[in-house]
Design an enzyme around this catalytic site. Structure first.
Site, mmCIF file in Angstrom:
data_model
loop_
_atom_site.group_PDB
_atom_site.id
_atom_site.type_symbol
_atom_site.label_atom_id
_atom_site.label_comp_id
_atom_site.label_asym_id
_atom_site.label_seq_id
_atom_site.Cartn_x
_atom_site.Cartn_y
_atom_site.Cartn_z
ATOM 1 N N TYR A 229 0.839 -1.204 0.000
ATOM 2 C CA TYR A 229 0.000 0.000 0.000
ATOM 3 C C TYR A 229 0.877 1.259 0.000
ATOM 4 C CZ TYR A 229 -3.400 3.429 1.676
ATOM 5 O OH TYR A 229 -4.192 4.542 1.812
ATOM 6 N N GLU B 156 -11.904 5.352 5.174
ATOM 7 C CA GLU B 156 -11.303 6.154 6.238
ATOM 8 C C GLU B 156 -12.269 6.275 7.418
ATOM 9 O OE1 GLU B 156 -8.243 7.010 6.544
ATOM 10 O OE2 GLU B 156 -7.492 6.854 4.501
ATOM 11 N N TRP C 171 -5.445 0.762 10.295
ATOM 12 C CA TRP C 171 -5.649 0.817 8.853
ATOM 13 C C TRP C 171 -5.420 -0.563 8.240
ATOM 14 C CZ3 TRP C 171 -8.267 2.898 5.291
ATOM 15 C CH2 TRP C 171 -7.920 2.757 3.945
#
Length: 192
Positions: free
Chosen positions: A29, A51, A59
């Protein structure tokens, strides 16, 4: 992770932001997506949604569930998500592939409706808050803010337009993820 918050040398010999030198999911990522300019309504609606779901979680949890989120939320097509009814809510609450949080699910559906009500494309609206590029990159994670005046303004405007789960910290994370700001550390290979 670096004690100083500076870039960390990975097994491949590349220096990365400390969080990007962890699990392979994070490295992928970090190297391919984070900080890369992203445009498009479904793409940015996806990022707002993810988000919001990340709020209070790692995350990495969201990243690993992203494919399931895409399937569960109709490819993040705002028109389709805005049409979700009670049966869809129940389906999402039962879907172990995503984060099953009623408030966040309701916010995603509400936000899809808000996207459809905008007076300009979501892409154009969000990017209107992008700050000018910094003259110097952050040297350590300690130099990276959690919010900025631009993320505060974005959050305020989105809330005024009916969006939920879009506080200043979430908006700044969105700005980082979509390349509106580039917070790769000065000695990270992506900074070059």
């Amino acid at each position: 992770m670096s004690e100083s918050g500076a870039a960390v040398l990975g097994e491949d010999g590349r220096a990365r932001c400390p969080w990007g030198a962890g699990p392979a999911d994070y490295t992928e990522y970090h190297d391919r997506e984070w900080g890369v300019p992203l445009h498009g309504v479904p793409e940015l609606f996806e990022r707002i949604t993810l988000e919001a779901f990340q709020s209070g979680l790692s995350w990495l949890t969201i990243l690993r569930k992203r494919a399931a989120f895409r399937q569960a939320f109709a490819g993040f097509d705002p028109e389709r998500v805005a049409a979700f009814g009670e049966a869809d809510r129940q389906r999402l609450l039962a879907d172990a592939g995503i984060v099953r949080n009623r408030a966040k699910i309701d916010a995603a559906i509400r936000n899809a409706g808000a996207v459809l009500e905008l007076d300009r494309p979501l892409d154009e609206l969000l990017w209107s808050f992008a700050p000018e590029a910094r003259k110097r990159r952050p040297a350590t994670l300690g130099d990276v803010p959690a919010t900025t005046p631009e993320s505060v303004a974005m959050a305020k405007d989105l809330k005024r337009r009916g969006f939920a789960f879009v506080g200043p910290t979430t908006c700044y994370a969105l700005m980082q993820a979509t390349g509106m700001v580039d917070d790769h550390l000065a000695d990270c290979w992506r900074a070059n």
